[in-house]
Design a protein around this motif. Structure first.
Motif, PDB file in Angstrom:
ATOM      1  N   ASP A 149      35.288  46.054  44.215  1.00  0.00           N
ATOM      2  CA  ASP A 149      36.677  46.289  44.625  1.00  0.00           C
ATOM      3  C   ASP A 149      37.564  45.108  44.252  1.00  0.00           C
ATOM      4  O   ASP A 149      38.660  45.282  43.725  1.00  0.00           O
ATOM      5  CB  ASP A 149      36.767  46.522  46.137  1.00  0.00           C
ATOM      6  CG  ASP A 149      36.373  47.923  46.561  1.00  0.00           C
ATOM      7  OD1 ASP A 149      36.214  48.811  45.686  1.00  0.00           O
ATOM      8  OD2 ASP A 149      36.221  48.135  47.784  1.00  0.00           O
ATOM      9  N   GLY A 150      37.101  43.891  44.545  1.00  0.00           N
ATOM     10  CA  GLY A 150      37.898  42.703  44.274  1.00  0.00           C
ATOM     11  C   GLY A 150      38.208  42.524  42.807  1.00  0.00           C
ATOM     12  O   GLY A 150      39.341  42.223  42.420  1.00  0.00           O
ATOM     13  N   TRP A 151      37.192  42.706  41.948  1.00  0.00           N
ATOM     14  CA  TRP A 151      37.411  42.543  40.508  1.00  0.00           C
ATOM     15  C   TRP A 151      38.151  43.740  39.933  1.00  0.00           C
ATOM     16  O   TRP A 151      39.185  43.589  39.290  1.00  0.00           O
ATOM     17  CB  TRP A 151      36.094  42.331  39.763  1.00  0.00           C
ATOM     18  CG  TRP A 151      36.341  42.284  38.281  1.00  0.00           C
ATOM     19  CD1 TRP A 151      36.196  43.309  37.388  1.00  0.00           C
ATOM     20  CD2 TRP A 151      36.864  41.184  37.524  1.00  0.00           C
ATOM     21  NE1 TRP A 151      36.579  42.907  36.131  1.00  0.00           N
ATOM     22  CE2 TRP A 151      36.994  41.618  36.189  1.00  0.00           C
ATOM     23  CE3 TRP A 151      37.231  39.884  37.860  1.00  0.00           C
ATOM     24  CZ2 TRP A 151      37.462  40.773  35.171  1.00  0.00           C
ATOM     25  CZ3 TRP A 151      37.703  39.052  36.849  1.00  0.00           C
ATOM     26  CH2 TRP A 151      37.821  39.494  35.527  1.00  0.00           C
ATOM     27  N   ASP A 152      37.607  44.950  40.135  1.00  0.00           N
ATOM     28  CA  ASP A 152      38.136  46.139  39.468  1.00  0.00           C
ATOM     29  C   ASP A 152      39.564  46.479  39.869  1.00  0.00           C
ATOM     30  O   ASP A 152      40.338  46.962  39.049  1.00  0.00           O
ATOM     31  CB  ASP A 152      37.261  47.361  39.764  1.00  0.00           C
ATOM     32  CG  ASP A 152      35.868  47.269  39.157  1.00  0.00           C
ATOM     33  OD1 ASP A 152      35.602  46.372  38.333  1.00  0.00           O
ATOM     34  OD2 ASP A 152      35.024  48.113  39.534  1.00  0.00           O
ATOM     35  N   LYS A 153      39.900  46.234  41.128  1.00  0.00           N
ATOM     36  CA  LYS A 153      41.187  46.708  41.630  1.00  0.00           C
ATOM     37  C   LYS A 153      42.230  45.615  41.830  1.00  0.00           C
ATOM     38  O   LYS A 153      43.394  45.927  42.067  1.00  0.00           O
ATOM     39  CB  LYS A 153      40.963  47.461  42.947  1.00  0.00           C
ATOM     40  CG  LYS A 153      40.081  48.688  42.766  1.00  0.00           C
ATOM     41  CD  LYS A 153      39.793  49.360  44.085  1.00  0.00           C
ATOM     42  CE  LYS A 153      38.849  50.546  43.906  1.00  0.00           C
ATOM     43  NZ  LYS A 153      38.478  51.149  45.205  1.00  0.00           N
TER      44      LYS A 153
ATOM     45  N   LEU B 184      29.749  40.377  38.889  1.00  0.00           N
ATOM     46  CA  LEU B 184      30.965  39.658  38.483  1.00  0.00           C
ATOM     47  C   LEU B 184      30.857  39.142  37.056  1.00  0.00           C
ATOM     48  O   LEU B 184      31.778  39.329  36.251  1.00  0.00           O
ATOM     49  CB  LEU B 184      31.238  38.486  39.426  1.00  0.00           C
ATOM     50  CG  LEU B 184      32.049  38.777  40.659  1.00  0.00           C
ATOM     51  CD1 LEU B 184      32.103  37.554  41.561  1.00  0.00           C
ATOM     52  CD2 LEU B 184      33.449  39.246  40.308  1.00  0.00           C
ATOM     53  N   ALA B 185      29.749  38.476  36.734  1.00  0.00           N
ATOM     54  CA  ALA B 185      29.579  37.919  35.385  1.00  0.00           C
ATOM     55  C   ALA B 185      29.662  39.020  34.329  1.00  0.00           C
ATOM     56  O   ALA B 185      30.313  38.854  33.288  1.00  0.00           O
ATOM     57  CB  ALA B 185      28.257  37.171  35.294  1.00  0.00           C
ATOM     58  N   GLY B 186      29.046  40.160  34.605  1.00  0.00           N
ATOM     59  CA  GLY B 186      29.099  41.273  33.661  1.00  0.00           C
ATOM     60  C   GLY B 186      30.498  41.831  33.490  1.00  0.00           C
ATOM     61  O   GLY B 186      30.938  42.103  32.370  1.00  0.00           O
ATOM     62  N   ARG B 187      31.204  41.983  34.581  1.00  0.00           N
ATOM     63  CA  ARG B 187      32.558  42.521  34.502  1.00  0.00           C
ATOM     64  C   ARG B 187      33.509  41.551  33.811  1.00  0.00           C
ATOM     65  O   ARG B 187      34.411  41.951  33.089  1.00  0.00           O
ATOM     66  CB  ARG B 187      33.055  42.904  35.894  1.00  0.00           C
ATOM     67  CG  ARG B 187      32.531  44.275  36.329  1.00  0.00           C
ATOM     68  CD  ARG B 187      32.800  44.531  37.784  1.00  0.00           C
ATOM     69  NE  ARG B 187      32.907  45.915  38.173  1.00  0.00           N
ATOM     70  CZ  ARG B 187      31.939  46.818  38.149  1.00  0.00           C
ATOM     71  NH1 ARG B 187      30.753  46.496  37.677  1.00  0.00           N
ATOM     72  NH2 ARG B 187      32.151  48.057  38.567  1.00  0.00           N
TER      73      ARG B 187
ATOM     74  N   ILE C 174      35.689  32.433  40.843  1.00  0.00           N
ATOM     75  CA  ILE C 174      35.521  33.532  41.791  1.00  0.00           C
ATOM     76  C   ILE C 174      34.254  33.249  42.576  1.00  0.00           C
ATOM     77  O   ILE C 174      33.184  33.073  41.994  1.00  0.00           O
ATOM     78  CB  ILE C 174      35.421  34.903  41.097  1.00  0.00           C
ATOM     79  CG1 ILE C 174      36.635  35.147  40.199  1.00  0.00           C
ATOM     80  CG2 ILE C 174      35.288  36.007  42.150  1.00  0.00           C
ATOM     81  CD1 ILE C 174      36.544  36.423  39.365  1.00  0.00           C
ATOM     82  N   THR C 175      34.387  33.183  43.902  1.00  0.00           N
ATOM     83  CA  THR C 175      33.213  33.011  44.745  1.00  0.00           C
ATOM     84  C   THR C 175      32.847  34.355  45.355  1.00  0.00           C
ATOM     85  O   THR C 175      33.706  35.215  45.560  1.00  0.00           O
ATOM     86  CB  THR C 175      33.423  31.981  45.875  1.00  0.00           C
ATOM     87  OG1 THR C 175      34.291  32.522  46.869  1.00  0.00           O
ATOM     88  CG2 THR C 175      33.993  30.678  45.331  1.00  0.00           C
ATOM     89  N   THR C 176      31.572  34.517  45.641  1.00  0.00           N
ATOM     90  CA  THR C 176      31.086  35.709  46.326  1.00  0.00           C
ATOM     91  C   THR C 176      30.166  35.264  47.449  1.00  0.00           C
ATOM     92  O   THR C 176      29.238  34.498  47.225  1.00  0.00           O
ATOM     93  CB  THR C 176      30.383  36.690  45.359  1.00  0.00           C
ATOM     94  OG1 THR C 176      29.781  37.743  46.121  1.00  0.00           O
ATOM     95  CG2 THR C 176      29.339  36.025  44.496  1.00  0.00           C
ATOM     96  N   GLY C 177      30.484  35.696  48.662  1.00  0.00           N
ATOM     97  CA  GLY C 177      29.673  35.352  49.816  1.00  0.00           C
ATOM     98  C   GLY C 177      30.330  34.324  50.713  1.00  0.00           C
ATOM     99  O   GLY C 177      31.199  33.565  50.300  1.00  0.00           O
ATOM    100  N   GLY C 178      29.912  34.344  51.973  1.00  0.00           N
ATOM    101  CA  GLY C 178      30.362  33.347  52.933  1.00  0.00           C
ATOM    102  C   GLY C 178      31.720  33.589  53.544  1.00  0.00           C
ATOM    103  O   GLY C 178      32.299  32.693  54.153  1.00  0.00           O
TER     104      GLY C 178
END
Length: 186
Positions: A157-161, A45-48, A86-90
């Motif tokens: 998927d969440g970021w790119d699309k 995520l940070a990179g994108r 943006i959270t990731t996980g859980g």
């Protein structure tokens, strides 16, 4: 398989010519087992975010704990230093997956369409397994908050699309940048 962002045309819209208005985005990894070195989804995520021309304004890892998740997100949304989180996980179905329970009660407004669209694009990648995700999004203190699953594929998927396009000020006919209090007049 590369972690480079896919360069696709903007789905359901178009990109107009002009400069991008950079958005300040915080990334929160929710996990009992990840640390800075093993946090691959947060790193993706940070990179994108930076590759898209935005600022990764903050990054943190908290355990699968309702109060820890709330405290970190509230610190960011109340601090005035981020436009989106943006959270990731859980977001899964196991007993320790509590990100929706932590954040949905804090939503001033829920973004119902985010979950629908996320599941649509996720279905194209993983089929019916998308049913095991409780991805969600909303506004807290005027800050957009997107909650993604913790897998690298779900983050891509969440970021790119989805998220990438709504945080791009050039995406038309509309985007979420137009709604951000700090950026309304830019």
């Amino acid at each position: 398989m590369s972690d480079a962002p896919t360069q696709l045309p903007a789905p359901g819209g178009k990109l107009i010519d002009g400069p991008l208005i950079p958005v300040r985005i915080a990334v929160l990894t929710v996990s009992d087992t990840r640390d800075e070195e093993s946090d691959t989804s947060g790193a993706i995520l940070a990179g994108r975010i930076t590759d898209a021309g935005h600022a990764c304004a903050a990054r943190a890892i908290v355990p699968d704990d309702v109060e820890a998740i709330r405290a970190q997100v509230k610190a960011w949304t109340a601090g005035g230093e981020v436009d989106a989180v943006i959270t990731t996980g859980g977001t899964g179905l196991t007993g320790r997956d509590v990100t929706p329970e932590a954040l949905e009660p804090l939503f001033d407004k829920r973004i119902e369409g985010f979950s629908v669209i996320f599941h649509h694009v996720s279905y194209q990648t993983i089929g019916l397994s998308t049913l095991q995700s409780r991805a969600t999004a909303g506004l807290i203190d005027g800050v957009f908050v997107f909650c993604l699953p913790g897998s690298n594929g779900a983050v891509r998927d969440g970021w790119d699309k989805v998220i990438r396009w709504q945080l791009d000020s050039r995406h038309k006919p509309c985007n979420m940048v137009e709604l951000m209090p700090r950026l309304k007049e830019v």
